[in-house]
Design an enzyme around this catalytic site. Structure first.
Site, PDB file in Angstrom:
ATOM      1  N   CYS A 197      55.066  15.333  13.587  1.00 28.02           N
ATOM      2  CA  CYS A 197      55.516  15.773  14.464  1.00 28.02           C
ATOM      3  C   CYS A 197      55.093  14.456  16.155  1.00 28.02           C
ATOM      4  O   CYS A 197      55.910  14.155  16.483  1.00 28.02           O
ATOM      5  CB  CYS A 197      54.696  16.871  15.445  1.00 28.02           C
ATOM      6  SG  CYS A 197      52.752  16.851  16.041  1.00 28.02           S
ATOM      7  N   GLU A 257      55.860  23.978  19.777  1.00 30.27           N
ATOM      8  CA  GLU A 257      54.883  22.510  20.257  1.00 30.27           C
ATOM      9  C   GLU A 257      56.148  22.663  19.157  1.00 30.27           C
ATOM     10  O   GLU A 257      55.929  22.670  17.780  1.00 30.27           O
ATOM     11  CB  GLU A 257      53.949  22.804  18.918  1.00 30.27           C
ATOM     12  CG  GLU A 257      51.908  23.283  18.928  1.00 30.27           C
ATOM     13  CD  GLU A 257      51.722  22.644  20.769  1.00 30.27           C
ATOM     14  OE1 GLU A 257      52.380  21.655  20.668  1.00 30.27           O
ATOM     15  OE2 GLU A 257      50.347  22.766  21.209  1.00 30.27           O
TER      16      GLU A 257
HETATM   17  P1  NAP Z   1      61.660  24.922  11.952  1.00 30.96           P
HETATM   18  O1  NAP Z   1      63.155  24.723  11.624  1.00 30.96           O
HETATM   19  O2  NAP Z   1      61.595  24.725  13.142  1.00 30.96           O
HETATM   20  O3  NAP Z   1      60.690  26.435  11.800  1.00 30.96           O
HETATM   21  C1  NAP Z   1      59.341  25.474  11.804  1.00 30.96           C
HETATM   22  C2  NAP Z   1      59.482  27.830  11.437  1.00 30.96           C
HETATM   23  O4  NAP Z   1      60.376  28.534  11.771  1.00 30.96           O
HETATM   24  C3  NAP Z   1      59.505  27.856  10.136  1.00 30.96           C
HETATM   25  O5  NAP Z   1      57.883  28.381   9.168  1.00 30.96           O
HETATM   26  C4  NAP Z   1      60.453  28.521  10.058  1.00 30.96           C
HETATM   27  O6  NAP Z   1      60.603  29.402   9.088  1.00 30.96           O
HETATM   28  C5  NAP Z   1      60.475  29.429  11.151  1.00 30.96           C
HETATM   29  N1  NAP Z   1      61.540  30.454  11.854  1.00 30.96           N
HETATM   30  C6  NAP Z   1      62.597  29.273  11.435  1.00 30.96           C
HETATM   31  N2  NAP Z   1      63.454  30.210  11.963  1.00 30.96           N
HETATM   32  C7  NAP Z   1      62.784  30.791  13.101  1.00 30.96           C
HETATM   33  C8  NAP Z   1      63.361  32.181  13.810  1.00 30.96           C
HETATM   34  N3  NAP Z   1      64.727  32.772  14.079  1.00 30.96           N
HETATM   35  N4  NAP Z   1      62.052  33.039  14.026  1.00 30.96           N
HETATM   36  C9  NAP Z   1      61.338  32.945  14.378  1.00 30.96           C
HETATM   37  N5  NAP Z   1      60.937  31.857  13.061  1.00 30.96           N
HETATM   38  C10 NAP Z   1      61.661  31.101  12.472  1.00 30.96           C
HETATM   39  O7  NAP Z   1      60.750  23.667  11.825  1.00 30.96           O
HETATM   40  P2  NAP Z   1      60.601  22.294  10.481  1.00 30.96           P
HETATM   41  O8  NAP Z   1      61.380  21.910  10.047  1.00 30.96           O
HETATM   42  O9  NAP Z   1      59.591  24.040   9.551  1.00 30.96           O
HETATM   43  O10 NAP Z   1      59.427  21.168  10.977  1.00 30.96           O
HETATM   44  C11 NAP Z   1      60.032  20.181  11.772  1.00 30.96           C
HETATM   45  C12 NAP Z   1      59.531  20.076  12.878  1.00 30.96           C
HETATM   46  O11 NAP Z   1      58.647  20.809  13.615  1.00 30.96           O
HETATM   47  C13 NAP Z   1      60.295  18.963  13.226  1.00 30.96           C
HETATM   48  O12 NAP Z   1      60.842  18.745  14.245  1.00 30.96           O
HETATM   49  C14 NAP Z   1      58.731  18.603  14.146  1.00 30.96           C
HETATM   50  O13 NAP Z   1      58.457  17.631  15.017  1.00 30.96           O
HETATM   51  C15 NAP Z   1      58.286  19.441  14.447  1.00 30.96           C
HETATM   52  N6  NAP Z   1      56.482  19.865  14.581  1.00 30.96           N
HETATM   53  C16 NAP Z   1      56.045  19.744  16.087  1.00 30.96           C
HETATM   54  C17 NAP Z   1      54.560  19.534  15.382  1.00 30.96           C
HETATM   55  C18 NAP Z   1      53.974  20.315  17.110  1.00 30.96           C
HETATM   56  O14 NAP Z   1      52.754  20.228  16.641  1.00 30.96           O
HETATM   57  N7  NAP Z   1      54.498  19.759  17.780  1.00 30.96           N
HETATM   58  C19 NAP Z   1      53.744  19.455  14.764  1.00 30.96           C
HETATM   59  C20 NAP Z   1      54.759  19.780  13.418  1.00 30.96           C
HETATM   60  C21 NAP Z   1      55.706  19.918  13.263  1.00 30.96           C
HETATM   61  P3  NAP Z   1      61.376  29.095   7.589  1.00 30.96           P
HETATM   62  O15 NAP Z   1      60.673  27.924   7.137  1.00 30.96           O
HETATM   63  O16 NAP Z   1      61.232  30.683   6.626  1.00 30.96           O
HETATM   64  O17 NAP Z   1      62.724  28.423   8.008  1.00 30.96           O
END
Ligand code: NAP
Length: 534
Positions: free
Chosen positions: A307, A268
């Site tokens: 999102c 997602e």
């Molecule tokens: P993110 O930086 O991509 O992080 C998401 C998750 O991935 C965090 O738990 C992060 O951990 C983890 N992560 C980071 N690097 C990783 C790796 N190499 N392997 C496995 N996991 C890893 O996103 P965010 O800044 O938290 O959230 C904002 C984004 O999410 C926006 O772009 C938004 O559109 C999207 N979003 C989408 C949805 C949907 O349902 N489609 C819902 C909500 C948000 P750490 O925090 O420890 O780095």
């Protein structure tokens, strides 16, 4: 069990422990700081350094899984109801953490916290209908050959691995429970990995459920801090459900272990969601007011950190001016500041780093779109503008439907939208599709034939379409709200995933198997199966 320890880094902040291998464990260094985005103060620390994640996954698989799957769907549904009640009893605490660590107003926290409790209750209710079964059934036994005694039946067998749930920072409560509810109902133990920036709320909620002793040991674990080598130990039967940015989603999908073992992954990701004002709508029509209200609600709710939030606002060229005026009039009423002040209806972004990213994104959009609304002398209420992660809402506007490709590329994850004028309905549909695959779009019109046409035209590029005619103008649940009964996810850029959708969501956690055998054998299997569509 205490879930926090005396802070070793000299401040009042909590040290978040992880609950893995059936015990609370702290990382071996302070790790990352979690802040109060209103003040910039550190509220907690999270580290996963040194935790044995191979052992943690094995514990979930070998201890949590078998005990969960001894229960029937109905028994597991009952547990979901108990989890919901346990969380609901401490709702005020969750709201306070959401204010302190996410900068949430009460309305923002309600979307996350009440949304999570409501989702658990929903799955408790519909899961109960599956009764004493241990398998899912799809369709009925079918004859496969001349011999009528030889038949086939598709069944779903719950996976015998662990579900790794990786969540984004913007929904620490809902992200945790919308995934865990479905996984636990399926009988698959959960290893939840909240985004570090806001892990405090997720950790406290898991702690409440563990302390209540509701679930079998190993059924629910939480990893606070970096994911480290978690994905290196996945194996057949495990799944990964990821929510976050498209870039991280791609990293997860390309992880060597995930590829080698063909681990089932649901992504997602981010999305450039659109709102479309129908060509028939004039400023004096009720659909126009519903449209403007929804755009502004989506821009300001959770400070635009959803999102599903509306990023692109498509309006007929001859209505561009009146639409801009209506949106600006509503944006001017938004009070930005300390979410603890009852007059404030938009809090800060999650932290200063995110503020920097949003400001940079606005500048990028501004290279191809001009500002329609961007208050220059902005002062947040009851807060220090330098220390807090505040930004005012920004509305940009492209001069024409072409020449602004940046609005179809850059997701600015904050209170920001860009208005794009269109010539005719085909042009509007094409612009909506240029998001490259989105989670949601909403269309506003008084013409239900047009709404139906738009729904079908946008169907292949969207996961959800909200088609609003004035009859449902006040009663629909909103563009950005994800309902547990409806599918969540979207094609292309949005990740290509599917979550929720009622009991449909259970299939991600089951292996669909074609059973072939005699009528008697299939009847014996069928006896243990329930039809999720019944
Ligand atoms: P993110 O930086 O991509 O992080 C998401 C998750 O991935 C965090 O738990 C992060 O951990 C983890 N992560 C980071 N690097 C990783 C790796 N190499 N392997 C496995 N996991 C890893 O996103 P965010 O800044 O938290 O959230 C904002 C984004 O999410 C926006 O772009 C938004 O559109 C999207 N979003 C989408 C949805 C949907 O349902 N489609 C819902 C909500 C948000 P750490 O925090 O420890 O780095």
């Amino acid at each position: 069990m205490a879930t926090t320890v005396e802070n070793s880094v000299g401040s009042e902040a909590k040290v978040l422990q992880s609950y893995v291998s059936g015990k609370w464990q702290a990382g071996s260094d302070p790790g990352a700081a979690l802040v109060n985005p209103t003040t910039g103060d550190t509220v907690a620390w999270a580290s996963s350094k040194g935790l044995d994640l191979k052992a943690a996954l094995e514990y979930s698989r070998n201890v949590g899984g078998p005990d969960l799957r001894k229960l029937t769907y109905a028994q597991r549904a009952e547990l979901l109801g108990e989890i919901a009640d346990t969380l609901a009893a401490r709702r005020d605490e969750w709201f306070e953490i959401a204010r302190r660590n996410s900068g949430n107003t009460k309305a923002d926290a309600a979307i996350d916290v009440d949304g999570s409790i409501g989702t658990l209750k929903y799955f408790a209710k519909i899961g109960a209908k599956l009764g004493d079964a241990h398998l899912l059934r799809e369709g009925s036994p079918m004859r496969l050959a001349r011999d009528q005694n030889f038949q086939g039946l598709h069944v779903g067998v719950p996976l015998d691995g662990v579900a790794v749930h990786i969540n984004a920072y913007n929904f620490p409560a809902w992200g945790l429970w919308e995934k865990a509810a479905v996984s636990l109902l399926a009988g698959v133990p959960v290893m939840s990995k909240p985004a570090t920036a806001t892990a405090w709320l997720a950790q406290e909620m898991v702690s409440a459920v563990i302390e209540a002793g509701l679930l079998p040991p190993g059924a629910l674990s939480i990893l606070c801090g970096s994911p480290n080598d978690l994905l290196d130990y996945l194996r057949l039967g495990d799944v990964v459900a990821f929510t976050g940015s498209a870039d991280t989603g791609e990293t997860v999908r390309q992880h060597a272990r995930v590829r080698q073992q063909n681990i089932r992954v649901n992504i997602e990701a981010d999305s450039l969601n659109a709102a479309l004002l129908g060509p028939d709508v004039s400023p004096d029509s009720p659909a126009f007011a519903f449209f403007a209200r929804e755009v502004v609600r989506e821009m300001s709710s959770k400070t635009g950190q959803k999102c599903t939030a509306i990023r692109r606002v498509l309006v007929p060229a001859d209505q561009a001016e009146s639409a801009t005026e209506a949106i600006i009039a509503a944006l001017q009423k938004i009070v930005v500041g300390d979410p603890g002040n009852a007059l404030v209806n938009m809090g800060p972004l999650v932290n200063l780093s995110q503020r920097g990213t949003v400001e940079e994104g606005i500048r990028e959009l501004n290279t191809q779109a001009e500002f329609a609304y961007w208050p220059e002398n902005f002062t947040p209420v009851d807060a220090d503008a330098k220390k807090g992660a505040f930004v005012p809402p920004a509305l940009l506007k492209t001069r024409s439907a072409t020449g602004a490709d940046i609005v179809n590329r850059v997701e600015v994850f904050g209170p920001v939208a860009t208005l794009i004028p269109y010539h005719d309905k085909e042009n509007a549909f094409e612009l909506a599709r240029q998001g490259g695959g989105s989670l949601a779009a909403s269309v506003f019109s008084s013409d239900t034939a047009f709404l139906a046409e738009a729904g079908i035209a946008l169907g292949t590029s969207h996961g959800r379409l909200l088609l609003v005619d004035p009859a449902i103008g006040d009663s629909h649940t909103g563009h950005g709200i994800v309902l547990p009964s409806c599918l969540h996810g979207g094609p292309g850029r949005a990740g290509g995933g599917e979550e929720l959708g009622g009991l449909h969501g259970l299939w991600f956690y089951h292996e669909r198997v074609a059973m072939q055998g005699s009528v008697a054998t299939l009847a014996a299997i069928n006896e243990k199966a329930a039809d999720p569509t019944a």
